[in-house]
Scaffold this motif. Structure first.
Motif, PDB file in Angstrom:
ATOM      1  N   GLY A 206     -26.606  21.692  33.352  1.00  0.00           N
ATOM      2  CA  GLY A 206     -27.040  22.368  34.577  1.00  0.00           C
ATOM      3  C   GLY A 206     -27.960  23.533  34.299  1.00  0.00           C
ATOM      4  N   ALA A 207     -29.019  23.307  33.558  1.00  0.00           N
ATOM      5  CA  ALA A 207     -29.953  24.380  33.202  1.00  0.00           C
ATOM      6  C   ALA A 207     -30.763  24.792  34.415  1.00  0.00           C
ATOM      7  CB  ALA A 207     -30.892  23.894  32.102  1.00  0.00           C
ATOM      8  N   ALA A 208     -31.619  25.821  34.190  1.00  0.00           N
ATOM      9  CA  ALA A 208     -32.496  26.278  35.266  1.00  0.00           C
ATOM     10  C   ALA A 208     -33.306  25.109  35.786  1.00  0.00           C
ATOM     11  CB  ALA A 208     -33.413  27.379  34.739  1.00  0.00           C
ATOM     12  N   ARG A 209     -33.381  25.030  37.090  1.00  0.00           N
ATOM     13  CA  ARG A 209     -34.158  23.959  37.700  1.00  0.00           C
ATOM     14  C   ARG A 209     -34.833  24.511  38.946  1.00  0.00           C
ATOM     15  NH1 ARG A 209     -31.825  19.418  37.889  1.00  0.00           N
ATOM     16  NH2 ARG A 209     -30.302  19.907  36.270  1.00  0.00           N
ATOM     17  N   GLY A 210     -35.911  23.877  39.338  1.00  0.00           N
ATOM     18  CA  GLY A 210     -36.636  24.327  40.512  1.00  0.00           C
ATOM     19  C   GLY A 210     -38.125  24.389  40.247  1.00  0.00           C
ATOM     20  N   VAL A 211     -38.816  25.146  41.085  1.00  0.00           N
ATOM     21  CA  VAL A 211     -40.273  25.231  41.029  1.00  0.00           C
ATOM     22  C   VAL A 211     -40.693  26.641  40.617  1.00  0.00           C
ATOM     23  CG1 VAL A 211     -42.413  25.048  42.369  1.00  0.00           C
ATOM     24  CG2 VAL A 211     -40.509  23.471  42.823  1.00  0.00           C
ATOM     25  N   VAL A 212     -41.683  26.743  39.732  1.00  0.00           N
ATOM     26  CA  VAL A 212     -42.268  28.022  39.346  1.00  0.00           C
ATOM     27  C   VAL A 212     -43.781  27.878  39.407  1.00  0.00           C
ATOM     28  CG1 VAL A 212     -42.120  27.410  36.894  1.00  0.00           C
ATOM     29  CG2 VAL A 212     -42.412  29.797  37.549  1.00  0.00           C
ATOM     30  N   THR A 213     -44.446  28.901  39.899  1.00  0.00           N
ATOM     31  CA  THR A 213     -45.899  28.867  40.069  1.00  0.00           C
ATOM     32  C   THR A 213     -46.562  29.766  39.034  1.00  0.00           C
ATOM     33  OG1 THR A 213     -45.577  28.558  42.440  1.00  0.00           O
ATOM     34  CG2 THR A 213     -47.789  29.122  41.716  1.00  0.00           C
ATOM     35  N   LEU A 214     -47.494  29.198  38.279  1.00  0.00           N
ATOM     36  CA  LEU A 214     -48.191  29.916  37.206  1.00  0.00           C
ATOM     37  C   LEU A 214     -49.653  30.092  37.565  1.00  0.00           C
ATOM     38  CD1 LEU A 214     -48.348  31.066  34.281  1.00  0.00           C
ATOM     39  CD2 LEU A 214     -48.813  28.722  33.516  1.00  0.00           C
ATOM     40  N   GLY A 215     -50.107  31.328  37.628  1.00  0.00           N
ATOM     41  CA  GLY A 215     -51.520  31.612  37.835  1.00  0.00           C
ATOM     42  C   GLY A 215     -52.247  31.696  36.507  1.00  0.00           C
ATOM     43  N   SER A 216     -53.501  31.273  36.492  1.00  0.00           N
ATOM     44  CA  SER A 216     -54.282  31.318  35.257  1.00  0.00           C
ATOM     45  C   SER A 216     -55.763  31.327  35.612  1.00  0.00           C
ATOM     46  CB  SER A 216     -53.953  30.126  34.360  1.00  0.00           C
ATOM     47  OG  SER A 216     -54.674  30.190  33.137  1.00  0.00           O
ATOM     48  N   TYR A 217     -56.594  31.657  34.622  1.00  0.00           N
ATOM     49  CA  TYR A 217     -58.044  31.592  34.785  1.00  0.00           C
ATOM     50  C   TYR A 217     -58.562  30.447  33.917  1.00  0.00           C
ATOM     51  CZ  TYR A 217     -57.933  34.225  30.421  1.00  0.00           C
ATOM     52  OH  TYR A 217     -57.693  34.627  29.129  1.00  0.00           O
ATOM     53  N   PRO A 218     -59.779  29.947  34.165  1.00  0.00           N
ATOM     54  CA  PRO A 218     -60.206  28.664  33.599  1.00  0.00           C
ATOM     55  C   PRO A 218     -60.078  28.507  32.086  1.00  0.00           C
ATOM     56  CG  PRO A 218     -61.696  29.297  35.345  1.00  0.00           C
ATOM     57  CD  PRO A 218     -60.767  30.458  35.150  1.00  0.00           C
ATOM     58  N   SER A 219     -60.558  29.461  31.301  1.00  0.00           N
ATOM     59  CA  SER A 219     -60.551  29.238  29.854  1.00  0.00           C
ATOM     60  C   SER A 219     -59.139  29.269  29.288  1.00  0.00           C
ATOM     61  CB  SER A 219     -61.447  30.259  29.134  1.00  0.00           C
ATOM     62  OG  SER A 219     -61.031  31.584  29.386  1.00  0.00           O
ATOM     63  N   ALA A 220     -58.253  30.096  29.837  1.00  0.00           N
ATOM     64  CA  ALA A 220     -56.858  30.093  29.388  1.00  0.00           C
ATOM     65  C   ALA A 220     -56.182  28.787  29.779  1.00  0.00           C
ATOM     66  CB  ALA A 220     -56.100  31.278  29.966  1.00  0.00           C
ATOM     67  N   SER A 221     -56.538  28.261  30.952  1.00  0.00           N
ATOM     68  CA  SER A 221     -55.969  26.981  31.379  1.00  0.00           C
ATOM     69  C   SER A 221     -56.326  25.881  30.394  1.00  0.00           C
ATOM     70  CB  SER A 221     -56.480  26.615  32.775  1.00  0.00           C
ATOM     71  OG  SER A 221     -56.066  27.563  33.733  1.00  0.00           O
ATOM     72  N   ALA A 222     -57.585  25.851  29.980  1.00  0.00           N
ATOM     73  CA  ALA A 222     -58.047  24.789  29.086  1.00  0.00           C
ATOM     74  C   ALA A 222     -57.487  24.938  27.676  1.00  0.00           C
ATOM     75  CB  ALA A 222     -59.571  24.774  29.047  1.00  0.00           C
ATOM     76  N   ALA A 223     -57.406  26.173  27.177  1.00  0.00           N
ATOM     77  CA  ALA A 223     -57.045  26.385  25.771  1.00  0.00           C
ATOM     78  C   ALA A 223     -55.551  26.581  25.541  1.00  0.00           C
ATOM     79  CB  ALA A 223     -57.795  27.601  25.226  1.00  0.00           C
ATOM     80  N   PHE A 224     -54.793  26.900  26.588  1.00  0.00           N
ATOM     81  CA  PHE A 224     -53.395  27.266  26.398  1.00  0.00           C
ATOM     82  C   PHE A 224     -52.456  26.567  27.371  1.00  0.00           C
ATOM     83  CE2 PHE A 224     -49.794  30.163  27.276  1.00  0.00           C
ATOM     84  CZ  PHE A 224     -49.278  30.328  26.003  1.00  0.00           C
ATOM     85  N   VAL A 225     -52.823  26.551  28.664  1.00  0.00           N
ATOM     86  CA  VAL A 225     -51.888  26.076  29.685  1.00  0.00           C
ATOM     87  C   VAL A 225     -51.637  24.574  29.585  1.00  0.00           C
ATOM     88  CG1 VAL A 225     -51.500  25.858  32.179  1.00  0.00           C
ATOM     89  CG2 VAL A 225     -52.435  27.972  31.240  1.00  0.00           C
ATOM     90  N   SER A 226     -52.659  23.817  29.212  1.00  0.00           N
ATOM     91  CA  SER A 226     -52.483  22.365  29.173  1.00  0.00           C
ATOM     92  C   SER A 226     -51.353  21.977  28.218  1.00  0.00           C
ATOM     93  CB  SER A 226     -53.792  21.686  28.766  1.00  0.00           C
ATOM     94  OG  SER A 226     -54.268  22.197  27.530  1.00  0.00           O
TER      95      SER A 226
END
Length: 320
Positions: free
Chosen positions: A92-112
């Protein structure tokens, strides 16, 4: 000799000293006394049979053996976090929805990579990515539209926002191959770049945008850039440079994740650069899914070509 009964908290204390640069700062971060942190590191050195830190230097620096052990220690703790994630689904670990904001280059290099790992190891948590410009991320965080956001640490955020430093990346000059700057060796002198029209990331004419890293770099050298265009999209900046409208001054990841065909991307001779952290609002507690995502961000590998930031580098560096 490192035994199998070695205590994991020794590794935690050791790596925190590595990341903060001092025993006192490490004690503050992990909420332990400085003597206890020193005791943990001493015990680890005793078990390893070698010195891990050169204590004659300030900040303390790793020995060659310490560098090797730090790499293995990070792997051990990362694998432990993965094992915890695998077991969490059975209790029964943490479950649900979390929203992460990011900017384009961080999204491409890290978030993916982050989202791929979260989907694989934390399937009960759904992460929704919201991609905005830096200044728009501030509004999204204040309005509660995002739980966490990856954002440059300049311009600074408001007092009700907490930040955990992640990485530093250098500044890059983008110019056409036939531009006069092409005749100069790397790193390019900022004074030479200032002789030409400049295209930057941000919002042209905005007072807050003057705190962005490219502007601060010019300010610290007593130079006034002739900024002719600004954009929040790295690919747009490169297209403007390719069209001959000016030279671009931009952060490393933005260039590393963009198509640079037809232009040259070269290092700039300034020590400052973009510092990136994960931010969240302190006006309300983080939800369990958000806390889980924050921990995953903290233990993730930083993008290739960047340098891990320490807690001591949390505060924005003044210009001038």
């Amino acid at each position: 000799m490192l035994r199998t009964d070695l205590r994991l908290e020794w590794l935690v204390s050791f790596l925190t000293v590595v990341d903060t640069g001092s025993f006192s700062a490490a004690a503050e971060v992990i909420h332990r006394s400085q003597p206890r942190v020193s005791m943990h590191v001493a015990a680890l050195e005793r078990e390893a049979g070698v010195a891990l830190f050169d204590r004659d230097r300030r900040p303390v620096s790793l020995t060659d053996a310490g560098v090797v052990l730090a790499e293995h220690a990070r792997t051990i703790l990362r694998q432990l976090a993965g094992a915890e994630a695998a077991m969490a689904g059975y209790r029964g670990a943490a479950r649900g929805v979390v929203t992460l904001g990011s900017y384009p280059s961080a999204s491409a290099a890290f978030v993916s990579q982050l989202l791929e790992r979260m989907a694989r190891t934390r399937p009960a948590i759904k992460v929704i990515l919201v991609e905005r410009s830096t200044l728009e991320l501030d509004g999204a965080l204040a309005a509660g539209e995002v739980d966490l956001c990856l954002r440059p640490m300049s311009p600074p955020t408001g007092p009700s926002v907490e930040c955990r430093p992640l990485w530093r990346e250098g500044l890059i000059v983008v110019h056409r191959p036939d531009h006069p700057l092409a005749d100069l060796p790397e790193p390019l002198p900022l004074a030479e770049v200032a002789k030409y029209p400049v295209i930057t990331i941000g919002r042209l004419g905005s007072a807050k945008a003057m705190a962005f890293e490219p502007y601060r770099a010019f300010q610290e050298r007593g130079l006034e850039p002739n900024a002719v265009q600004a954009t929040n999209q790295p690919q747009t900046l490169i297209s403007l440079v390719r069209s001959g409208l000016g030279v671009g001054v931009i952060n490393f990841l933005a260039v590393a994740t963009a198509d640079t065909d037809g232009v040259m991307a070269r290092r700039l001779d300034v020590p400052c650069g973009r510092r990136v952290g994960v931010h969240w609002s302190t006006t309300s507690p983080l939800t369990p899914p958000a806390r889980t995502l924050l921990r995953e961000i903290e233990v993730s590998d930083i993008p290739v070509g960047t340098t891990r930031l320490t807690v001591a580098e949390k505060q924005p560096q003044p210009a001038g």
